[in-house]
Design a protein around this motif. Structure first.
Motif, PDB file in Angstrom:
ATOM      1  N   SER A 113      -1.779  -0.648  -3.869  1.00 10.84           N
ATOM      2  CA  SER A 113      -2.807   0.370  -3.691  1.00 10.84           C
ATOM      3  C   SER A 113      -2.240   1.735  -4.056  1.00 10.84           C
ATOM      4  O   SER A 113      -1.193   2.124  -3.542  1.00 10.84           O
ATOM      5  CB  SER A 113      -3.300   0.400  -2.241  1.00 10.84           C
ATOM      6  OG  SER A 113      -4.040  -0.756  -1.923  1.00 10.84           O
ATOM      7  N   LYS A 132      -7.172   3.640  -4.066  1.00  9.05           N
ATOM      8  CA  LYS A 132      -7.437   4.055  -2.688  1.00  9.05           C
ATOM      9  C   LYS A 132      -8.240   5.349  -2.672  1.00  9.05           C
ATOM     10  O   LYS A 132      -7.900   6.321  -3.351  1.00  9.05           O
ATOM     11  CB  LYS A 132      -6.121   4.266  -1.926  1.00  9.05           C
ATOM     12  CG  LYS A 132      -5.485   2.998  -1.422  1.00  9.05           C
ATOM     13  CD  LYS A 132      -4.249   3.288  -0.591  1.00  9.05           C
ATOM     14  CE  LYS A 132      -4.569   3.686   0.817  1.00  9.05           C
ATOM     15  NZ  LYS A 132      -3.342   3.832   1.652  1.00  9.05           N
ATOM     16  N   GLU A 155      -3.341   5.856  -4.374  1.00  9.70           N
ATOM     17  CA  GLU A 155      -4.376   6.714  -3.795  1.00  9.70           C
ATOM     18  C   GLU A 155      -4.765   7.888  -4.680  1.00  9.70           C
ATOM     19  O   GLU A 155      -3.921   8.592  -5.233  1.00  9.70           O
ATOM     20  CB  GLU A 155      -3.913   7.236  -2.435  1.00  9.70           C
ATOM     21  CG  GLU A 155      -4.992   7.927  -1.648  1.00  9.70           C
ATOM     22  CD  GLU A 155      -4.838   7.724  -0.143  1.00  9.70           C
ATOM     23  OE1 GLU A 155      -5.581   8.360   0.605  1.00  9.70           O
ATOM     24  OE2 GLU A 155      -3.980   6.921   0.262  1.00  9.70           O
ATOM     25  N   THR A 186      -9.967   3.813   2.451  1.00  9.44           N
ATOM     26  CA  THR A 186      -9.020   4.073   3.526  1.00  9.44           C
ATOM     27  C   THR A 186      -9.528   5.162   4.458  1.00  9.44           C
ATOM     28  O   THR A 186     -10.625   5.683   4.289  1.00  9.44           O
ATOM     29  CB  THR A 186      -7.644   4.448   2.919  1.00  9.44           C
ATOM     30  OG1 THR A 186      -6.672   4.540   3.943  1.00  9.44           O
ATOM     31  CG2 THR A 186      -7.721   5.766   2.169  1.00  9.44           C
ATOM     32  N   THR A 202       0.841  -1.188   0.000  1.00 10.40           N
ATOM     33  CA  THR A 202       0.000   0.000   0.000  1.00 10.40           C
ATOM     34  C   THR A 202       0.876   1.238   0.000  1.00 10.40           C
ATOM     35  O   THR A 202       1.946   1.259   0.612  1.00 10.40           O
ATOM     36  CB  THR A 202      -0.927   0.043   1.236  1.00 10.40           C
ATOM     37  OG1 THR A 202      -0.145  -0.084   2.424  1.00 10.40           O
ATOM     38  CG2 THR A 202      -1.944  -1.084   1.192  1.00 10.40           C
ATOM     39  N   LEU A 209      -5.366  -1.547  -6.708  1.00 14.31           N
ATOM     40  CA  LEU A 209      -6.441  -1.117  -5.832  1.00 14.31           C
ATOM     41  C   LEU A 209      -6.422   0.407  -5.790  1.00 14.31           C
ATOM     42  O   LEU A 209      -5.411   1.005  -5.424  1.00 14.31           O
ATOM     43  CB  LEU A 209      -6.274  -1.663  -4.409  1.00 14.31           C
ATOM     44  CG  LEU A 209      -6.254  -3.181  -4.234  1.00 14.31           C
ATOM     45  CD1 LEU A 209      -6.231  -3.539  -2.749  1.00 14.31           C
ATOM     46  CD2 LEU A 209      -7.461  -3.834  -4.909  1.00 14.31           C
ATOM     47  N   CYS A 225     -11.292  -1.329  -5.412  1.00 17.38           N
ATOM     48  CA  CYS A 225     -11.029  -0.158  -4.578  1.00 17.38           C
ATOM     49  C   CYS A 225     -10.667  -0.542  -3.150  1.00 17.38           C
ATOM     50  O   CYS A 225     -11.124  -1.548  -2.619  1.00 17.38           O
ATOM     51  CB  CYS A 225     -12.254   0.756  -4.548  1.00 17.38           C
ATOM     52  SG  CYS A 225     -12.680   1.443  -6.175  1.00 17.38           S
ATOM     53  N   ASN A 226      -9.819   0.311  -2.562  1.00 16.23           N
ATOM     54  CA  ASN A 226      -9.412   0.208  -1.164  1.00 16.23           C
ATOM     55  C   ASN A 226      -9.896   1.477  -0.477  1.00 16.23           C
ATOM     56  O   ASN A 226      -9.396   2.566  -0.741  1.00 16.23           O
ATOM     57  CB  ASN A 226      -7.884   0.082  -1.093  1.00 16.23           C
ATOM     58  CG  ASN A 226      -7.328   0.208   0.318  1.00 16.23           C
ATOM     59  OD1 ASN A 226      -8.042   0.455   1.279  1.00 16.23           O
ATOM     60  ND2 ASN A 226      -6.014   0.042   0.436  1.00 16.23           N
TER      61      ASN A 226
END
Length: 318
Positions: A93, A132, A95, A156, A32, A130, A153-154
């Motif tokens: 991941s 974020k 973002e 967070t 991540t 993924l 998707c992650n």
């Protein structure tokens, strides 16, 4: 076996780092990144070449100065992610700019841009990425849309149970409940008389979500994040995934004491709630948790600051 290897037998271990060299050392399943980690990496001399490559990419693709800076920072994000993917078997991941956290449409557009850069610039399938997003109502809706396009998707900066429930109801692929930041809030408010892993509010938050998800047969993966100590990590062994800093991975690797599986799937005797949370219900439930309100806002602001700092570095090198 050291504790890291033991943990890997119960949980998929993920590294929380933007430093590509850490990947070889700890052999995680996934990785991540976030704006803070990307900023930290790009400030390292060994990654100066990525900064130069990203600026050249931005100039090549044209646009005004503001757009070039944005394109360069997006290129840095994807370049680091692509290099990490060469080292791991699973997901990375990446973002979305946290300054878009309250704009569903713009979050979707940025996610599409990131995915297209991975696929077109590096030949990396979206199946390994993924996206974020902060677990705001707007980003949960963006994730719901993206998941239908096979963009995983992650979600967070997750602190409240209402965030977790809304993510599951939107069929989000993965959530990242923040253990350490919850603990930090309670500690700062002097709400913890003493500390042990059994009364850690961050640990207990993840346990509550885990139990709820498993009993209701939700497919959303739970990945505990933001740890302050090894006790928090080991208290959640058995969780679907845990994303851990290199510093704490090193402590786990240096200890051979036996550990056990603390979280186990429950029998599926419960039915999912018939009624999904409406936007107003979500906002009211989330608003009832002052810790979650404060930490979500704080996290979005900090990631926004780090994104701006990254842009300043790019601009200085134009």
């Amino acid at each position: 076996m050291n504790q890291l290897d033991q943990l890997k037998s119960y949980t998929k271990v993920v590294i929380d780092s933007g430093d590509i060299e850490n990947i070889d050392e700890y052999r995680p399943h996934d990785a991540t990144t976030n704006p803070s980690l990307i900023l930290k990496a790009i400030n390292m001399r060994k990654y100066n070449y990525l900064l130069k490559e990203s600026i050249n990419y931005a100039h090549k693709n044209g646009g005004n100065k503001k757009q070039k800076i944005i394109n360069a920072t997006d290129k840095i994000l994807v370049s680091i992610g692509a290099k990490i993917l060469q080292k791991i078997p699973g997901f990375v991941s990446s973002e979305v700019d946290s300054r878009l956290s309250f704009n569903t449409e713009e979050s979707i557009l940025k996610a599409h841009k990131i995915i297209n850069m991975y696929e077109q610039e590096y030949g990396v399938s979206r199946s390994r990425i993924l996206i974020k997003l902060a677990a705001t109502w707007e980003c949960i809706q963006a994730a719901k849309f993206l998941e239908k396009e096979d963009i995983k998707c992650n979600l967070t900066l997750l602190f409240s149970f209402s965030q977790a429930r809304a993510c599951a109801e939107a069929n989000v692929f993965l959530i990242s409940p923040f253990v350490g930041r919850i603990y930090d809030w309670y500690k700062s408010k002097n709400l913890l008389d003493s500390y042990d892993e059994f009364n850690d509010p961050g640990v207990n938050s993840v346990k509550k979500i885990y139990k709820y998800y498993k009993k209701n047969s939700y497919n959303t993966i739970i990945m505990g994040a933001s740890f302050r100590n090894v006790k928090q990590i080991l208290s959640l062994s058995g969780c679907d995934r845990l994303t851990i800093s290199p510093e704490l991975l090193n402590i786990l690797r240096s200890n051979n004491d036996p550990i056990s599986c603390e979280l186990k799937e429950h029998s599926n005797n419960y039915k999912k709630p018939i009624d999904k949370l409406s936007e107003s219900e979500f906002r009211w439930m989330h608003n009832q948790d002052p810790m979650a309100v404060e930490k979500l806002s704080e996290g979005i602001r900090q990631f926004g600051i780090d994104q701006s700092l990254l842009e300043e570095i790019v601009e200085k090198n134009f």
